[in-house]
Design a protein around this motif. Structure first.
Motif, PDB file in Angstrom:
ATOM      1  N   PHE A 598       0.833  -1.206   0.000  1.00  0.00           N
ATOM      2  CA  PHE A 598       0.000   0.000   0.000  1.00  0.00           C
ATOM      3  C   PHE A 598       0.869   1.259   0.000  1.00  0.00           C
ATOM      4  O   PHE A 598       0.568   2.231  -0.695  1.00  0.00           O
ATOM      5  CB  PHE A 598      -0.955  -0.004   1.202  1.00  0.00           C
ATOM      6  CG  PHE A 598      -1.953   1.135   1.149  1.00  0.00           C
ATOM      7  CD1 PHE A 598      -2.760   1.317   0.040  1.00  0.00           C
ATOM      8  CD2 PHE A 598      -2.067   2.034   2.199  1.00  0.00           C
ATOM      9  CE1 PHE A 598      -3.671   2.363  -0.040  1.00  0.00           C
ATOM     10  CE2 PHE A 598      -2.973   3.094   2.140  1.00  0.00           C
ATOM     11  CZ  PHE A 598      -3.782   3.251   1.020  1.00  0.00           C
ATOM     12  N   ALA A 599       1.977   1.220   0.758  1.00  0.00           N
ATOM     13  CA  ALA A 599       2.913   2.364   0.755  1.00  0.00           C
ATOM     14  C   ALA A 599       3.460   2.589  -0.651  1.00  0.00           C
ATOM     15  O   ALA A 599       3.637   3.741  -1.087  1.00  0.00           O
ATOM     16  CB  ALA A 599       4.057   2.103   1.741  1.00  0.00           C
ATOM     17  N   ASP A 600       3.705   1.509  -1.397  1.00  0.00           N
ATOM     18  CA  ASP A 600       4.184   1.634  -2.789  1.00  0.00           C
ATOM     19  C   ASP A 600       3.153   2.354  -3.656  1.00  0.00           C
ATOM     20  O   ASP A 600       3.505   3.159  -4.522  1.00  0.00           O
ATOM     21  CB  ASP A 600       4.478   0.250  -3.392  1.00  0.00           C
ATOM     22  CG  ASP A 600       5.746  -0.374  -2.817  1.00  0.00           C
ATOM     23  OD1 ASP A 600       6.533   0.362  -2.182  1.00  0.00           O
ATOM     24  OD2 ASP A 600       5.948  -1.599  -2.975  1.00  0.00           O
ATOM     25  N   GLN A 601       1.855   2.064  -3.420  1.00  0.00           N
ATOM     26  CA  GLN A 601       0.809   2.738  -4.207  1.00  0.00           C
ATOM     27  C   GLN A 601       0.754   4.232  -3.864  1.00  0.00           C
ATOM     28  O   GLN A 601       0.578   5.080  -4.741  1.00  0.00           O
ATOM     29  CB  GLN A 601      -0.551   2.071  -3.966  1.00  0.00           C
ATOM     30  CG  GLN A 601      -0.606   0.651  -4.529  1.00  0.00           C
ATOM     31  CD  GLN A 601      -2.025   0.167  -4.805  1.00  0.00           C
ATOM     32  OE1 GLN A 601      -2.953   0.956  -5.001  1.00  0.00           O
ATOM     33  NE2 GLN A 601      -2.205  -1.138  -4.845  1.00  0.00           N
ATOM     34  N   LEU A 602       0.928   4.553  -2.573  1.00  0.00           N
ATOM     35  CA  LEU A 602       0.959   5.966  -2.175  1.00  0.00           C
ATOM     36  C   LEU A 602       2.169   6.664  -2.803  1.00  0.00           C
ATOM     37  O   LEU A 602       2.084   7.821  -3.241  1.00  0.00           O
ATOM     38  CB  LEU A 602       1.020   6.091  -0.646  1.00  0.00           C
ATOM     39  CG  LEU A 602      -0.223   5.638   0.133  1.00  0.00           C
ATOM     40  CD1 LEU A 602       0.049   5.676   1.636  1.00  0.00           C
ATOM     41  CD2 LEU A 602      -1.429   6.524  -0.185  1.00  0.00           C
ATOM     42  N   SER A 603       3.320   5.955  -2.848  1.00  0.00           N
ATOM     43  CA  SER A 603       4.536   6.520  -3.453  1.00  0.00           C
ATOM     44  C   SER A 603       4.302   6.821  -4.926  1.00  0.00           C
ATOM     45  O   SER A 603       4.709   7.869  -5.434  1.00  0.00           O
ATOM     46  CB  SER A 603       5.716   5.544  -3.337  1.00  0.00           C
ATOM     47  OG  SER A 603       6.092   5.399  -1.999  1.00  0.00           O
ATOM     48  N   LEU A 604       3.634   5.901  -5.591  1.00  0.00           N
ATOM     49  CA  LEU A 604       3.360   6.074  -7.024  1.00  0.00           C
ATOM     50  C   LEU A 604       2.501   7.318  -7.262  1.00  0.00           C
ATOM     51  O   LEU A 604       2.756   8.112  -8.182  1.00  0.00           O
ATOM     52  CB  LEU A 604       2.657   4.822  -7.546  1.00  0.00           C
ATOM     53  CG  LEU A 604       2.592   4.636  -9.060  1.00  0.00           C
ATOM     54  CD1 LEU A 604       3.968   4.702  -9.694  1.00  0.00           C
ATOM     55  CD2 LEU A 604       1.935   3.292  -9.394  1.00  0.00           C
ATOM     56  N   LEU A 605       1.485   7.517  -6.398  1.00  0.00           N
ATOM     57  CA  LEU A 605       0.642   8.712  -6.518  1.00  0.00           C
ATOM     58  C   LEU A 605       1.458   9.975  -6.263  1.00  0.00           C
ATOM     59  O   LEU A 605       1.296  10.984  -6.950  1.00  0.00           O
ATOM     60  CB  LEU A 605      -0.538   8.627  -5.536  1.00  0.00           C
ATOM     61  CG  LEU A 605      -1.668   7.676  -5.942  1.00  0.00           C
ATOM     62  CD1 LEU A 605      -2.616   7.448  -4.785  1.00  0.00           C
ATOM     63  CD2 LEU A 605      -2.425   8.212  -7.150  1.00  0.00           C
ATOM     64  N   GLY A 606       2.358   9.915  -5.253  1.00  0.00           N
ATOM     65  CA  GLY A 606       3.226  11.059  -4.964  1.00  0.00           C
ATOM     66  C   GLY A 606       4.085  11.400  -6.167  1.00  0.00           C
ATOM     67  O   GLY A 606       4.236  12.573  -6.541  1.00  0.00           O
ATOM     68  N   GLN A 607       4.630  10.359  -6.808  1.00  0.00           N
ATOM     69  CA  GLN A 607       5.479  10.596  -7.986  1.00  0.00           C
ATOM     70  C   GLN A 607       4.669  11.161  -9.144  1.00  0.00           C
ATOM     71  O   GLN A 607       5.138  12.035  -9.877  1.00  0.00           O
ATOM     72  CB  GLN A 607       6.164   9.289  -8.400  1.00  0.00           C
ATOM     73  CG  GLN A 607       7.291   8.875  -7.453  1.00  0.00           C
ATOM     74  CD  GLN A 607       7.585   7.392  -7.500  1.00  0.00           C
ATOM     75  OE1 GLN A 607       7.212   6.698  -8.440  1.00  0.00           O
ATOM     76  NE2 GLN A 607       8.249   6.884  -6.459  1.00  0.00           N
ATOM     77  N   LYS A 608       3.435  10.672  -9.326  1.00  0.00           N
ATOM     78  CA  LYS A 608       2.586  11.173 -10.406  1.00  0.00           C
ATOM     79  C   LYS A 608       2.297  12.661 -10.232  1.00  0.00           C
ATOM     80  O   LYS A 608       2.015  13.369 -11.185  1.00  0.00           O
ATOM     81  CB  LYS A 608       1.259  10.403 -10.458  1.00  0.00           C
ATOM     82  CG  LYS A 608       1.366   9.024 -11.111  1.00  0.00           C
ATOM     83  CD  LYS A 608       0.040   8.283 -10.999  1.00  0.00           C
ATOM     84  CE  LYS A 608       0.094   6.916 -11.642  1.00  0.00           C
ATOM     85  NZ  LYS A 608      -0.027   6.939 -13.103  1.00  0.00           N
ATOM     86  N   MET A 609       2.341  13.119  -8.959  1.00  0.00           N
ATOM     87  CA  MET A 609       2.086  14.534  -8.677  1.00  0.00           C
ATOM     88  C   MET A 609       3.376  15.335  -8.588  1.00  0.00           C
ATOM     89  O   MET A 609       3.343  16.509  -8.238  1.00  0.00           O
ATOM     90  CB  MET A 609       1.317  14.655  -7.362  1.00  0.00           C
ATOM     91  CG  MET A 609      -0.068  14.114  -7.486  1.00  0.00           C
ATOM     92  SD  MET A 609      -0.859  14.176  -5.895  1.00  0.00           S
ATOM     93  CE  MET A 609      -2.442  13.521  -6.321  1.00  0.00           C
ATOM     94  N   GLY A 610       4.486  14.660  -8.841  1.00  0.00           N
ATOM     95  CA  GLY A 610       5.771  15.362  -8.784  1.00  0.00           C
ATOM     96  C   GLY A 610       6.182  15.729  -7.375  1.00  0.00           C
ATOM     97  O   GLY A 610       6.881  16.716  -7.147  1.00  0.00           O
ATOM     98  N   LEU A 611       5.735  14.915  -6.389  1.00  0.00           N
ATOM     99  CA  LEU A 611       6.085  15.206  -4.991  1.00  0.00           C
ATOM    100  C   LEU A 611       7.207  14.274  -4.540  1.00  0.00           C
ATOM    101  O   LEU A 611       7.260  13.120  -4.949  1.00  0.00           O
ATOM    102  CB  LEU A 611       4.878  14.960  -4.071  1.00  0.00           C
ATOM    103  CG  LEU A 611       3.606  15.749  -4.390  1.00  0.00           C
ATOM    104  CD1 LEU A 611       2.445  15.178  -3.597  1.00  0.00           C
ATOM    105  CD2 LEU A 611       3.785  17.219  -4.048  1.00  0.00           C
ATOM    106  N   GLY A 612       8.066  14.755  -3.648  1.00  0.00           N
ATOM    107  CA  GLY A 612       9.075  13.900  -3.007  1.00  0.00           C
ATOM    108  C   GLY A 612       9.995  13.270  -4.025  1.00  0.00           C
ATOM    109  O   GLY A 612      10.478  13.906  -4.944  1.00  0.00           O
ATOM    110  N   GLY A 613      10.215  11.981  -3.860  1.00  0.00           N
ATOM    111  CA  GLY A 613      11.105  11.255  -4.744  1.00  0.00           C
ATOM    112  C   GLY A 613      12.221  10.634  -3.960  1.00  0.00           C
ATOM    113  O   GLY A 613      12.439  10.939  -2.805  1.00  0.00           O
ATOM    114  N   ALA A 614      12.937   9.733  -4.617  1.00  0.00           N
ATOM    115  CA  ALA A 614      14.021   9.021  -3.933  1.00  0.00           C
ATOM    116  C   ALA A 614      15.277   9.874  -3.922  1.00  0.00           C
ATOM    117  O   ALA A 614      15.576  10.561  -4.885  1.00  0.00           O
ATOM    118  CB  ALA A 614      14.288   7.717  -4.652  1.00  0.00           C
TER     119      ALA A 614
END
Length: 624
Positions: A598-614
């Motif tokens: 589930f955390a991976d799905q939240l990360s994917l949404l964050g990336q789609k919005m250009g938020l955060g990142g590794a």
């Protein structure tokens, strides 16, 4: 008789394997026919938790193949196909029929085959002069996976991402909703009940409820519908309630660490389709099955891990005592392993000992299996301090916050990157107000541990929007809502609102308390605004509550859109066991997710919005 989804699902599969002929009391057809079974990957997953290879043989299935494998011709044998109704599968069936691979074809589609595909099948087999080989075509309405008597999954991947993706258009959202409705329709059709549907207003829950209501209404108009009450499968004269929720209703449960046996096994060992692997005695991994045939799993799945360890010890001691008892009565050696070689003594004791041997052997197998699982879990718990994560997250959710030094201590201490990310997200969700300096310190600690912060940023964005919505005056509020809904799809719900209020001191999940209230049917401010759909009532009355819709209900189906988990399943089963008279709850979801998934799905949404990142260093490293 209570609704038993697993039993009903299995009965439908059994009937299908017997060429859709009625089966007798032993679960087999009156006339035994040897046959071949062909399935696709999705339908293999449906079969896997319900039926074993030895069961297939009992039903005359001598060979089974995947539809996408090259297969040789087998003469004078019927083939049972169990596949999803897809263009590719229909094309393969036409190819198989044109090559006369089998004597006759019994086609079973996991859900209703669309008219255009049925026409393609007809014209394809006519053109290849093989239409006579097609014996029957059945819509089976079995497009879901039943894992336990009261647990199912639609096995629809990444629905949370798809429904909350800001770039998703209306058409895409509608397709996902329709797919979910199709799966839920299969579940209620298999149970042969038309439920009364309740859901919160807005978001995917209302969209699914409304669409399912319409689909059931349309279906009930046909004379030969699947819900002709008075069949053998109606559980009681009273209809069940179907409660539909969206993952954003209680986001924290999808992320948090839990210290109970079933959720721990799922979260750490990746329980899939009731199977997992543990290290074997001679190296390598050994497959293990955990389902209703395992009495230890059924009885102890909801216990905290330390209690399970004690129970394993107790069972082992009881086993040793019983072995000693048998050995003593038959003149065997005290304390010896019971292998049946050291048996002397009178015939009666000998017979008793022989009769108890299979049961003792089976008990030892179960004890050994859970000892292996517990050993692996204990290693992970110690290495990652999982007991500490579970306790502190629980405390945060009850108290609405955590001491700053304790918070940063956890993030700089033991645990995997994903453990730390999940802990940080629970901190965000549980905090009633956002302390900017504290949040920045958390982000810095995550970056220091080389954690991808996309998921954290995503939840922070939703949280800040909820705060904005709460504080904005009505004039500007509508603009924020318009903008937010455009940007976040269906995410704007009370993701974090009043988490503290939703939790009573004994830490009952908001979902469990809401389902309890909906089943009880008494006036309650928390659920008074919930919508009601009764597919059997005239259309105009839907949405308003008439007396028969209020309850109380003895049976409920609870469905979570966007991913469920064993924590919610366990919580609902505990609710049922506490109550008198006995109630019955089936829990289902679009897919069953671990906290990491589930955390991976939240990360994917964050990336789609250009938020955060590794962080640059961590970009290539694993997050496990």
């Amino acid at each position: 008789m209570a609704l038993n989804l697993r039993q009903r699902h299995r009965e439908c599969i059994t009937r299908m394997l017997n060429l859709n002929q009625p089966v007798n009391a032993t679960g087999t057809a009156n006339e035994e026919v040897y046959k071949i079974l062909i399935f696709d990957k999705f339908c293999q997953d449906i079969l896997s938790p319900l039926i074993h290879v030895k069961d297939l043989r009992k039903h005359g299935v001598t060979l089974y193949f995947s539809i996408d494998k090259d297969r040789k011709q087998v003469h004078d044998v019927p083939a049972v196909y169990f596949v999803q109704p897809s263009p590719l599968n229909v094309k393969r069936i036409i190819d198989d029929a044109s090559r006369s691979l089998y004597d006759s074809f019994h086609l079973n589609f996991s859900s209703s085959i669309p008219r255009p595909l049925l026409e393609d099948l007809a014209s394809g087999t006519l053109n290849s002069d093989s239409v006579s080989r097609i014996s029957k075509v059945h819509d089976q309405y079995l497009e879901f996976v039943t894992l336990e008597d009261n647990l199912f999954s639609l096995a629809q991947k990444s629905s949370y991402v798809q429904l909350n993706d800001p770039s998703a258009g209306d058409r895409e959202i509608e397709e996902i909703i329709e797919k979910i409705v199709g799966g839920l329709f299969c579940v209620v059709a298999t149970l042969a009940v038309v439920p009364i549907i309740r859901c919160p207003r807005g978001g995917p829950a209302e969209m699914v409820a409304s669409s399912l209501d319409q689909r059931l209404r349309d279906h009930l108009l046909s004379k030969n519908n699947l819900f002709t009450e008075g069949g053998n499968f109606v559980s009681s004269f009273q209809r069940p309630i179907l409660c539909i929720f969206d993952r954003n209703f209680e986001l924290s449960v999808g992320i948090q660490h839990d210290f109970r046996y079933r959720p721990l096994v799922h979260d750490i060992l990746g329980l899939k389709l009731n199977r997992l692997s543990v290290p074997g005695e001679k190296g390598g991994m050994k497959p293990v099955e955990l389902d209703s045939s395992d009495p230890f799993w059924v009885t102890n799945g909801s216990l905290e891990f330390p209690e399970v360890a004690v129970e394993i010890e107790t069972q082992l001691n009881k086993y040793k005592k019983d072995v000693d008892d048998v050995n003593r009565r038959t003149g065997g050696t005290d304390g010896a392993e019971f292998d049946g070689t050291d048996l002397v003594g009178n015939t009666k004791h000998l017979m008793n000992a022989v009769n108890s041997l299979p049961e003792l052997t089976e008990r030892k197998k179960v004890i050994d299996k859970h000892t292996n699982i517990a050993t692996v879990l204990l290693g992970e718990i110690k290495e990652r301090s999982l007991d500490s994560y579970a306790k502190k997250e629980n405390d945060m959710l009850i108290r609405g916050g955590i001491d700053r030094s304790e918070l940063l201590g956890v993030l700089k201490g033991k645990g995997s990157k994903i453990d730390k990310l999940r802990f940080a997200i629970i901190y965000l969700i549980s905090s009633e107000t956002i302390n900017q300096a504290e949040v920045e310190a958390v982000e810095a600690a995550l970056r220091e541990s080389e954690v991808d912060t996309s998921a954290f940023q995503y939840v922070k964005k939703i949280k800040s929007l909820n705060v904005s919505l709460a504080s904005a005056n009505s004039a500007s509020r509508s603009n924020i809502v318009d903008w937010a809904e455009k940007l976040y799809g269906q995410s704007i719900s009370a993701v974090t609102a009043g988490v503290k209020n939703l939790l009573s001191n004994d830490r009952q999940l908001a979902l469990t308390r809401t389902v309890d209230a909906l089943m009880e049917g008494k006036p309650n401010p928390e659920i008074d605004s919930y919508l009601v759909f009764d597919p059997r009532a005239p259309k105009s009355s839907s949405g308003t509550i008439s007396s028969h819709l209020k309850g109380p209900f003895k049976e409920a189906i609870v469905f979570m859109i966007g991913g469920g988990n064993y924590v919610e399943y366990g919580s609902l089963q505990e609710l049922v066991q506490r109550q008198q008279p006995i109630k019955h709850v089936i829990y289902g979801t679009t897919e069953i997710l671990t906290g990491e998934e589930f955390a991976d799905q939240l990360s994917l949404l964050g990336q789609k919005m250009g938020l955060g990142g590794a962080p640059a260093v961590a970009a290539s490293s694993s997050t496990h």
